[in-house]
Design a protein around this motif. Structure first.
Motif: not given
Length: 224
Positions: A17-26, A108-111, A115-118
């Motif tokens: 989860x951390x890796x996916x979120x960091x890839x999304x620039x969180x 969950x897919x990254x998109x 969307x959830x956190x945005x």
């Protein structure tokens, strides 16, 4: 950059989860130590104000989550429950009652995560008294003893590479024997306590049993 705190009992369980979120620039801060502070009522609320979202891991039981939720809700930021695969009825009820903002899972897919956190309204605060999250502290300002500072500096300057116990002993005491080797774990524990006292993440080094230590990369965000 939006900041997410993940509360867990095992930071390794949150890597995907951390890796996916960091890839999304969180910006993601995964912690197990914060749970102890919440249960002991020693966590300054100002520390939580640094973050935009909180994620409660599935490793935290329903009972434990219900214990810490009243404190977390005081800060007003969105709280998500991380689940494995199946969303429990209790989680669904908490979402319906606006106790939780939603649920997520590591698969969950990254998109979908983006969307959830945005889409959630951010609740931020400038009040960060008594909390060093988000600030960079100079190594020279840490209240470490001579040998503690040597230990920390050697690990810090290794740039994420394994530092063997033998290397540490030789650099700290100029010798390596049973006496010096046995002191390493005690020094590490004292450093961790002093980092906690400074309200910094205390998991500064991962122990590779029988080999040595590796610097936790997230500490570079807090200590210059």
């Amino acid at each position: 950059m939006k900041k997410i705190m993940v509360l867990t009992k095992n930071i390794l369980a949150e890597v995907d989860l951390q890796t996916k979120l960091q890839q999304l620039n969180f910006e993601v801060f995964v912690t197990s130590q914060t749970m102890d502070g919440l249960f002991l009522d020693q966590m300054p609320s100002a520390c939580l104000n640094y973050f935009d979202f909180i994620v409660i891991s599935e490793l935290i039981t329903e009972s434990e989550m219900n214990t810490i939720l009243p404190f977390l809700q005081q800060n007003g930021m969105p709280i998500f429950r991380k689940v494995d695969k199946v969303v429990s009825e209790n989680v669904k009820k908490d979402i319906q009652n606006n106790i939780l903002s939603g649920w997520i899972c590591a698969s969950m897919p990254k998109d979908r995560l983006r969307d959830l956190f945005s889409s959630k309204k951010l609740v931020t605060s400038e009040k960060t008294e008594g909390c060093t999250f988000g600030k960079r502290v100079s190594l020279t300002d840490l209240p470490l003893s001579k040998n503690e500072k040597k230990f920390f500096s050697i690990i810090y300057e290794s740039n994420g590479k394994l530092v063997t116990r033998e290397e540490l002993c030789l650099q700290i005491w100029k010798r390596c024997d049973h006496s010096t080797m046995s002191q390493l774990s005690s020094i590490k524990k004292r450093i961790e306590k002093k980092l906690r006292d400074q309200q910094l993440p205390d998991e500064f080094a991962k122990t590779s049993w029988g080999k040595g230590y590796v610097m936790n990369q997230h500490l570079y965000e807090y200590i210059a």
